[in-house]
Design an enzyme around this catalytic site. Structure first.
Site, short mmCIF file in Angstrom:
data_model
loop_
_atom_site.label_atom_id
_atom_site.label_comp_id
_atom_site.label_asym_id
_atom_site.label_seq_id
_atom_site.Cartn_x
_atom_site.Cartn_y
_atom_site.Cartn_z
N TYR A 86 -32.51 38.45 15.14
CA TYR A 86 -32.67 37.14 14.50
C TYR A 86 -32.12 37.81 12.84
CZ TYR A 86 -34.18 33.09 11.99
OH TYR A 86 -34.33 31.92 11.33
N GLY A 89 -28.42 38.82 13.02
CA GLY A 89 -27.82 37.79 13.56
C GLY A 89 -27.35 36.74 12.55
N ASN A 115 -39.97 29.16 4.49
CA ASN A 115 -41.00 28.76 5.44
C ASN A 115 -40.72 27.27 5.11
OD1 ASN A 115 -41.52 31.66 5.16
ND2 ASN A 115 -42.76 31.42 6.89
N VAL A 128 -47.03 30.19 11.43
CA VAL A 128 -48.07 30.20 10.85
C VAL A 128 -48.78 28.91 10.55
CG1 VAL A 128 -47.36 30.44 8.39
CG2 VAL A 128 -49.40 31.08 8.89
N ASN A 131 -49.80 27.45 14.28
CA ASN A 131 -50.83 28.32 14.69
C ASN A 131 -52.14 27.88 14.20
OD1 ASN A 131 -49.23 29.54 16.60
ND2 ASN A 131 -49.37 31.51 15.45
N THR A 149 -53.30 39.63 2.95
CA THR A 149 -52.67 39.57 1.34
C THR A 149 -51.17 39.26 1.26
OG1 THR A 149 -52.50 42.11 1.49
CG2 THR A 149 -54.61 41.24 0.55
N PRO A 215 -42.40 40.74 6.56
CA PRO A 215 -42.33 40.77 5.26
C PRO A 215 -43.64 40.65 4.55
CG PRO A 215 -40.66 39.46 6.23
CD PRO A 215 -41.45 39.78 7.33
#
Length: 251
Positions: A86, A89, A115, A128, A131, A149, A215
């Site tokens: 990803y 790419g 995000n 996230v 989910n 964190t 990350p």
């Protein structure tokens, strides 16, 4: 991943799964989607003299060594890791877009999406926000990878769509790449607790091992897009989460 030609004035290339569980499921197809797919759409743009916008990603920065990330930073990407299909790419796609501009004079636009969330997010998306909301609404344990964190910056979908439209309608000399996201940073642990509170859930937070190359910190520097397009996110996290939770409850 196959050549296509549709009469068009504008092309928005969003053709790639953005969640690790999906893009790692068939990594070779993910690379083909980003590379072959970009070439096919750039060729279509060339045939139609159409403007073309690339949905790039904050993942081009990898696990960044500078914070916040600005567009001049070349990133810290593992080129052979499980996320590389990803990350690399999308990086290659940006290269292709600029090469087509230099070689053929195409009207290209590149937005590096951080995000993004909102109503109509897929239930099995694996990201996230979706989910945590699904786990909370079902009073299941919320899975946090790592110690919680690590940070992300969440941008509501309405703001992101506005950024794409402003960019596509901008002068041909304005290409990007532009960071597009919310510069307000929050830890994964904080977002999990916020969603538990907002849903009135009985869920407990459990911790799992952090995936490779995930990350640790992520926050966009949006100085460039604010300057060129007068864009910045308007929807705060609480309002965006309320709308997203309402959608998941009603579906």
């Amino acid at each position: 991943v196959f050549p296509i030609n549709i009469k068009c004035d504008y092309i928005f290339n969003l053709a790639c799964p953005a969640s690790p569980i999906h893009y790692q499921n068939d990594p070779v197809k993910t690379i083909r989607t980003n590379v072959n797919g970009s070439i096919n759409l750039l060729e279509m743009a060339k045939l139609n003299n159409a403007g073309i916008a690339q949905a790039s990603t904050s993942e081009v920065y990898g696990d960044p060594l500078i914070h916040p990330q600005n567009e001049d930073y070349n990133g810290n990407v593992n080129i052979i890791g499980p996320r590389s299909c990803y990350d690399e790419g999308k990086r290659c796609a940006e290269t292709l877009f600029f090469d087509y501009r230099r070689q053929f004079g195409l009207d290209i636009k590149i937005l590096r999406i951080f995000n993004t969330y909102g109503p109509r997010l897929s239930f099995n998306d694996g990201r996230v926000i979706s989910n945590f909301i699904i786990q909370s609404l079902n009073h299941k344990n919320i899975t946090v990878y790592g110690d919680g964190t690590q940070t992300r910056s969440f941008c509501f979908i309405d703001d992101m769509v506005e950024a794409f439209i402003l960019l596509m309608n901008s002068n041909k000399t304005i290409t990007g790449p532009f960071n597009a996201g919310n510069p307000k940073e929050i830890t994964i642990f904080e977002i999990a607790n916020k969603i538990i509170e907002m849903t009135g859930s009985k869920s407990k937070i459990i911790f799992e091992k952090l995936p490779q190359d995930d990350p640790i910190r992520r926050r966009p520097d949006i100085t460039k897009i604010k300057s060129h397009l007068k864009w910045q996110p308007k929807v705060n996290l609480e309002i965006g989460l309320k709308k997203t939770i309402r959608y998941f409850k009603s579906t």
